[in-house]
Motif scaffolding. Structure first.
Motif, PDB file in Angstrom:
ATOM      1  N   MET A   1       0.824  -1.212   0.000  1.00 23.29           N
ATOM      2  CA  MET A   1       0.000   0.000   0.000  1.00 23.29           C
ATOM      3  C   MET A   1       0.861   1.267   0.000  1.00 23.29           C
ATOM      4  N   VAL A   2       1.937   1.266   0.808  1.00 22.70           N
ATOM      5  CA  VAL A   2       2.858   2.391   0.776  1.00 22.70           C
ATOM      6  C   VAL A   2       3.601   2.412  -0.556  1.00 22.70           C
ATOM      7  N   VAL A  14      -6.594   3.530  -1.791  1.00 23.85           N
ATOM      8  CA  VAL A  14      -7.520   3.414  -0.675  1.00 23.85           C
ATOM      9  C   VAL A  14      -7.093   2.262   0.230  1.00 23.85           C
ATOM     10  N   VAL A  15      -7.023   2.526   1.535  1.00 26.21           N
ATOM     11  CA  VAL A  15      -6.718   1.487   2.519  1.00 26.21           C
ATOM     12  C   VAL A  15      -7.873   1.430   3.511  1.00 26.21           C
ATOM     13  N   ASP A  16      -8.579   0.289   3.532  1.00 22.51           N
ATOM     14  CA  ASP A  16      -9.673   0.073   4.468  1.00 22.51           C
ATOM     15  C   ASP A  16      -9.164  -0.687   5.683  1.00 22.51           C
ATOM     16  N   SER A  17      -9.766  -0.383   6.835  1.00 20.56           N
ATOM     17  CA  SER A  17      -9.240  -0.957   8.070  1.00 20.56           C
ATOM     18  C   SER A  17     -10.350  -1.209   9.075  1.00 20.56           C
ATOM     19  N   VAL A 148      -7.156   6.690   3.923  1.00 21.33           N
ATOM     20  CA  VAL A 148      -7.122   5.664   4.967  1.00 21.33           C
ATOM     21  C   VAL A 148      -8.345   5.831   5.856  1.00 21.33           C
ATOM     22  N   GLY A 149      -9.065   4.744   6.116  1.00 24.66           N
ATOM     23  CA  GLY A 149     -10.237   4.874   6.978  1.00 24.66           C
ATOM     24  C   GLY A 149     -10.903   3.545   7.278  1.00 24.66           C
ATOM     25  N   HIS A 190      -6.571  -1.647  -0.680  1.00 28.62           N
ATOM     26  CA  HIS A 190      -5.932  -2.574   0.246  1.00 28.62           C
ATOM     27  C   HIS A 190      -6.749  -2.601   1.533  1.00 28.62           C
ATOM     28  N   ARG A 191      -6.490  -3.594   2.349  1.00 27.98           N
ATOM     29  CA  ARG A 191      -7.133  -3.612   3.664  1.00 27.98           C
ATOM     30  C   ARG A 191      -6.174  -4.169   4.702  1.00 27.98           C
ATOM     31  N   LEU A 192      -6.373  -3.736   5.908  1.00 26.75           N
ATOM     32  CA  LEU A 192      -5.585  -4.227   7.042  1.00 26.75           C
ATOM     33  C   LEU A 192      -6.418  -5.300   7.733  1.00 26.75           C
TER      34      LEU A 192
END
Length: 451
Positions: A1-2, A14-17, A148-149, A190-192
């Protein structure tokens, strides 16, 4: 993601978490790597508290990194603790922060900022709390952005009725990410997948109830975290629910069924007693963070409510018992925060009806996902009957894009399929959180204690 942010060619990533998966850690890491690569960076957060927290985290990780805190001209616009950080410069004027590696501010302040040339990069923190119209006002300030959210939290707040735009791709009240993906479906996502906040006792419930299509798990296993008390139980309902929560991670203190005012004095008093006994019994937390038991202090306890007047009533009751340092606030204001133990006044407690506000999925998700060790819910009996008597009656709006975490592999195809599945589920069960409320209530019922 980075890597996508540093070396990708798309304008957004976009990073979902899920709750407690390390969003702030990711933002700080990405900001430092962008600065190290010589990329000019602006950071957008939704509240002053969020901005100040990111500045403090950046200074902790890299004390010599030049950071600018852009703020309003109002008194007390930022945390005074920033004044003690030598590499942090604060100002209400963007011209005073020229040449700094990173500049942080709220979306509202950025919207009133004019620059000669845009930043090469931006990071938008808590992007699902940002309305799309707010994104539009700042989009001209940067060339590329990392969003990020947490899509399971509360939707952005709007004081204007936005039903006329519901389901449209340009709905100004929709979240920034929802609108961004509607117009740019091929953006990298992406997702965490791991929550480092929620214990093993909580992650399965929160995952199943609020993140059904992309489940996550806890970063710790069963038994790795414990909550113990130095003082034995006195046998009261309050102490018994504390012991239940300490042993299982959940506790439900169920008061007799009754329709009551929103600031139910008996429920408020019960919450105050739960908090008082948490402290009086000498609670200690055992976790992966420390080999030794850590005392459970007032600043590691929070009380969550649905309404501000309920929070005010709880604060007053706690002050009368000498526990004023405990954080007491609504779900909206507790978003993003973390505590060892949370005490929650159930949104449906003592109500004669189940409105869309009180059934909102994001509200319940926030209230039940702030804790590292245990969550204790105080509620009047009768929630199961209330849910049965008030099935979803909210109008179904076709075309509505539902936010949820997506995967990085073939993200667009996965997202479209899940959107269709989610719409079918919403057509069946309603869009107001009824199903999630029922699932959480069934789980809490297994940990019921009566006074």
């Amino acid at each position: 993601m980075v890597h996508d942010t540093l070396h990708g060619t798309r304008r957004g990533v976009v990073v979902d978490s899920p709750p407690g998966a390390g969003k702030s850690t990711l933002v700080v890491r990405a900001a430092r790597e962008l600065a190290a690569a010589g990329r000019r960076l602006m950071v957008v957060a939704q509240t002053n508290a969020q901005v100040d927290d990111l500045v403090l985290r950046l200074a902790e990780k890299d004390p010599e990194l030049p950071v600018g805190r852009l703020h309003s001209s109002e008194p007390g616009a930022y945390d005074p603790a920033l004044g003690a950080l030598p590499a942090v410069r604060t100002s209400a004027r963007i011209s005073d922060l020229a040449g700094l590696d990173i500049v942080l501010s709220t979306a509202a302040k950025w919207a009133r900022t004019k620059v000669d040339e845009p930043w090469a990069h931006a990071i938008v923190d808590e992007a699902y709390q940002m309305r799309s119209d707010a994104l539009l006002t700042v989009a001209g300030l940067f060339e590329r952005a990392l969003f990020v959210g947490d899509p399971g939290q509360l939707d952005p707040f709007s004081m204007v009725d936005a039903d006329q735009w519901a389901g449209l791709s340009h709905d100004p009240s929709a979240s920034a990410v929802t609108t961004l993906l509607a117009h740019n479906p091929g953006l990298p996502q992406h997702r965490l997948p791991v929550s480092w906040r929620l214990p093993a006792s909580a992650a399965p419930l929160v995952s199943d109830a609020f993140y059904p299509y992309t489940p996550f798990h806890s970063g710790t296993g069963p038994g790795e975290r414990r909550l113990d008390f130095r003082v034995s139980s006195d046998g009261s309902g309050v102490d018994r629910v504390l012991d239940e929560a300490a042993g299982t991670g959940w506790g439900l203190l169920e008061l007799p069924a009754r329709h009551v005012p929103r600031t139910d004095p008996e429920a408020v008093g019960a919450i105050a007693q739960v908090v008082r006994r948490l402290l009086d019994r000498g609670g200690v937390a055992i976790s992966e963070r420390s080999p030794d038991p850590v005392p459970l202090t007032a600043d590691r306890i929070a009380v969550g409510t649905a309404h501000r007047d309920q929070a005010a009533a709880v604060r007053s009751a706690l002050a009368a018992l000498g526990t004023g340092e405990v954080a007491v606030d609504t779900a909206n204001r507790l978003q993003g925060r973390e505590f060892d133990v949370t005490v929650v006044l159930h949104p449906l407690s003592g109500r004669p009806d189940a409105t869309a506000f009180h059934l909102e999925t994001g509200r319940l998700c926030v209230l039940t996902s702030r804790h590292r060790h245990a969550c204790i819910v105080v509620c009047r009996a009768g929630v199961a009957e209330l849910l049965d008597d008030h099935p979803s009656a909210e109008p179904v709006q076709l075309g509505l894009t539902v936010p949820f975490p997506g995967g990085s592999a073939d993200a667009h195809a996965h997202r479209r399929r899940a959107e269709l599945e989610e719409k079918l589920r919403f057509l069946r069960d309603g869009v107001d959180g009824w199903e999630a409320n029922w699932q959480v209530w069934e789980h809490l019922s297994n940990h019921r204690v009566t006074p």
